[in-house]
Design an enzyme around this catalytic site. Structure first.
Site, PDB file in Angstrom:
ATOM      1  N   SER A  26       0.805  -1.224   0.000  1.00  0.00           N
ATOM      2  CA  SER A  26       0.000   0.000   0.000  1.00  0.00           C
ATOM      3  C   SER A  26       0.840   1.277   0.000  1.00  0.00           C
ATOM      4  CB  SER A  26      -0.939   0.019   1.208  1.00  0.00           C
ATOM      5  OG  SER A  26      -0.220   0.190   2.419  1.00  0.00           O
TER       6      SER A  26
ATOM      7  N   LYS B 244       0.938   4.650   6.880  1.00  0.00           N
ATOM      8  CA  LYS B 244       0.350   5.457   5.809  1.00  0.00           C
ATOM      9  C   LYS B 244       0.965   6.859   5.857  1.00  0.00           C
ATOM     10  CE  LYS B 244      -2.853   2.308   4.797  1.00  0.00           C
ATOM     11  NZ  LYS B 244      -2.775   1.485   3.572  1.00  0.00           N
TER      12      LYS B 244
END
Length: 273
Positions: A48, A109
């Site tokens: 990701s 993230k």
């Protein structure tokens, strides 16, 4: 005949087992404190955060940047109430945080929105507080197919390619620059309606809006749990990514020590954020 000299009382001999246990207890306390309040290692299990982070990367996270909470401690031991010495991240920081309740695991993230910000996606471009974040096309990103990044499961067939006679995965790559000047590369797999076209998200107080750099393969703040993270509470942030200290393509066999070196991606070691 003189009496023999009396023997002196000797101090009792310490138990070697006890000393060993005390040593390991002290060592455990030092490691616990260091990992909780200074630096902690993390590994990357998903794609990701491509192109910055590969599956098989290992990195250090600094723990003091945003303050401390129970999630600063290993296993989330509830010894710290709320959040102490709290400071907000900057837009563009790459942070490790504890996932949503009920699915507790560490997640990494990039911070895009801060409290009071509005965030939206239009045609795959970030709209921050009503203004488009610049997104400029750069050279395609390629990554070799490997045991921990195989074709099919990680690299869909339409993105498989060849380079120098070896199989690779190729994605469109763009450079994104936030209002504070923070610039980084993101990947785009083409129009993905649920990820590239969204409503407006308003970031509440005490939370951040996070996204993965691999925009079309990231369960982040664009999606509510269990598909994504939703808005991330500040007290669940564990630290800031600092630098990579190891990387492997997954081809090592732990019983064959020489493969530890051939599997290492040496060029990725020491990269900062």
């Amino acid at each position: 005949m003189a009496d023999p000299t009396p023997l002196r009382d000797l101090p009792p001999r310490k138990s070697e087992t006890r000393e060993t246990l005390v040593f390991f207890l002290k060592l455990a306390i030092v490691v616990f404190v260091f990992r909780s309040f200074v630096f902690a290692p993390f590994s990357i299990p998903s794609q990701s955060m491509l192109p910055r982070l590969y599956i098989g990367d290992y990195l250090f996270v600094s723990k003091w940047n945003y303050g401390y909470s129970r999630w600063s401690l290993p296993w989330g031991v509830p010894l710290i109430p709320g959040r102490i010495l709290g400071r907000d991240p900057a837009r563009g920081d790459v942070v490790v945080f504890r996932g949503p309740p009920g699915d507790d695991h560490d997640v990494i993230k990039r911070v895009i929105g801060l409290p009071g910000d509005s965030v939206q996606m239009r045609h795959g471009q970030v709209i921050l507080n009503g203004r488009a974040v610049p997104k400029v096309k750069i050279a395609d990103f390629t990554i070799p197919l490997s045991p921990n990044y195989p074709g099919g499961s990680e690299c869909p067939a339409e993105f498989e390619d060849m380079a120098a006679g070896k199989p690779i995965c190729r994605y469109q790559q763009f450079r994104e620059t936030l209002p504070n000047g923070k610039s980084y590369a993101v990947l785009d797999r083409g129009e993905q309606i649920n990820a590239d076209e969204t409503g407006v998200y308003n970031v509440p107080a005490g939370h951040v809006f996070v996204m993965g750099d691999n925009r079309d393969d990231s369960g982040d703040s664009r999606f509510d749990p269990p598909e994504g993270m939703g808005m991330v509470p500040m007290e669940r942030i564990e630290g800031k990514a600092v630098f990579s200290f190891f990387s492997t393509d997954g081809s090592a066999n732990w019983v064959l020590p020489w493969t530890w070196f051939s599997a290492a991606r040496w060029s990725r070691i020491g990269e900062g954020f």
